[in-house]
Design a protein around this motif. Structure first.
Motif, PDB file in Angstrom:
ATOM      1  N   THR A 186      31.153   7.326  19.044  1.00  0.00           N
ATOM      2  CA  THR A 186      30.791   8.233  18.281  1.00  0.00           C
ATOM      3  C   THR A 186      31.709   9.618  18.759  1.00  0.00           C
ATOM      4  O   THR A 186      31.845  10.294  17.839  1.00  0.00           O
ATOM      5  CB  THR A 186      29.329   8.506  18.287  1.00  0.00           C
ATOM      6  N   LEU A 219      32.921  -3.707  22.409  1.00  0.00           N
ATOM      7  CA  LEU A 219      31.565  -3.359  21.624  1.00  0.00           C
ATOM      8  C   LEU A 219      31.123  -5.001  21.198  1.00  0.00           C
ATOM      9  O   LEU A 219      29.983  -5.231  21.345  1.00  0.00           O
ATOM     10  CB  LEU A 219      31.493  -2.480  20.552  1.00  0.00           C
ATOM     11  N   ASN A 250      36.007  -1.271  20.069  1.00  0.00           N
ATOM     12  CA  ASN A 250      35.318  -1.895  19.198  1.00  0.00           C
ATOM     13  C   ASN A 250      35.496  -3.393  19.856  1.00  0.00           C
ATOM     14  O   ASN A 250      34.540  -4.035  19.647  1.00  0.00           O
ATOM     15  CB  ASN A 250      36.297  -1.815  17.884  1.00  0.00           C
ATOM     16  N   LYS A 274      28.138  -7.048  22.523  1.00  0.00           N
ATOM     17  CA  LYS A 274      26.933  -7.854  21.595  1.00  0.00           C
ATOM     18  C   LYS A 274      27.083  -9.245  21.706  1.00  0.00           C
ATOM     19  O   LYS A 274      25.695  -9.607  21.511  1.00  0.00           O
ATOM     20  CB  LYS A 274      27.331  -7.490  20.314  1.00  0.00           C
ATOM     21  N   THR A 314      29.088   2.339  25.146  1.00  0.00           N
ATOM     22  CA  THR A 314      30.266   1.872  24.153  1.00  0.00           C
ATOM     23  C   THR A 314      30.044   2.614  23.078  1.00  0.00           C
ATOM     24  O   THR A 314      30.995   3.176  22.470  1.00  0.00           O
ATOM     25  CB  THR A 314      30.434   0.479  24.137  1.00  0.00           C
ATOM     26  N   GLN A 315      29.014   2.601  22.388  1.00  0.00           N
ATOM     27  CA  GLN A 315      28.492   3.301  21.301  1.00  0.00           C
ATOM     28  C   GLN A 315      28.848   4.743  21.294  1.00  0.00           C
ATOM     29  O   GLN A 315      29.155   5.258  20.429  1.00  0.00           O
ATOM     30  CB  GLN A 315      27.210   2.573  20.504  1.00  0.00           C
TER      31      GLN A 315
END
Length: 184
Positions: free
Chosen positions: A182, A104, A101, A108, A177-178
């Motif tokens: 998941t 991420l 996180n 971003k 990363t996403q």
């Protein structure tokens, strides 16, 4: 028997006493209320054998129960180890999720910076268009100036290409990363 003899002597008529003795002699031995010593001994032996059999059964049951207790304790230990392992795995996954996180969020932010820079470069290119490059060639100023300006434009063009490559890499890293998040 001694009482019976004593009774016979005391009675006056021998006939009655003899008939009682005969009747008592014909009486079966099992009907006597008193138990003989050999019968008691046989009963005791039977009771002892029964008690020994029961004791043997009880020992076997105790042994079986002890084995079951040992097996249950082993099972409990294994389950405890499994639970501990699962707690550790859960803790490690939570740490990985937290780290992903954070990564991420950083990706971003970098992606937003690259997008802003690319948008600025696109605006500048649109505003300048090819006019600057054409003006430079048409004016035919000093060849050294032309060479310097062409190098400058090449440098800007390489910077644009480099910025686009970095933007693509940032997008790929963000998608990876996403995907990892998941999967956890």
């Amino acid at each position: 028997m001694a009482r019976l003899n004593h009774f016979i002597r005391r009675t006056r008529g021998g006939f009655v006493s003899v008939s009682i003795v005969i009747l008592l002699g014909a009486w079966p031995a099992r009907a006597w209320p008193a138990e003989s010593d050999s019968d008691r001994l046989d009963n005791l032996r039977t009771d002892i054998k029964t008690a020994q059999k029961n004791q043997s059964k009880n020992k076997q049951q105790q042994t079986h129960i002890r084995q079951q207790v040992v097996e249950l304790e082993t099972d409990i230990d294994q389950l405890s180890q499994t639970v501990s392992k699962l707690h550790r795995q859960k803790h490690l996954q939570a740490q990985q999720i937290d780290q992903l996180n954070i990564t991420l969020t950083e990706q971003k932010e970098r992606l937003a910076e690259h997008q802003q820079l690319l948008a600025h470069l696109a605006r500048r290119a649109y505003l300048n268009g090819q006019q600057e490059y054409l003006k430079l060639l048409i004016n035919q100023q000093d060849p050294a100036d032309i060479q310097r300006m062409l190098s400058y434009y090449r440098y800007l063009q390489l910077a644009h290409v480099s910025e686009i490559d970095e933007l693509e890499a940032a997008i790929a890293a963000l998608l990876q990363t996403q995907q990892q998040l998941t999967e956890l």
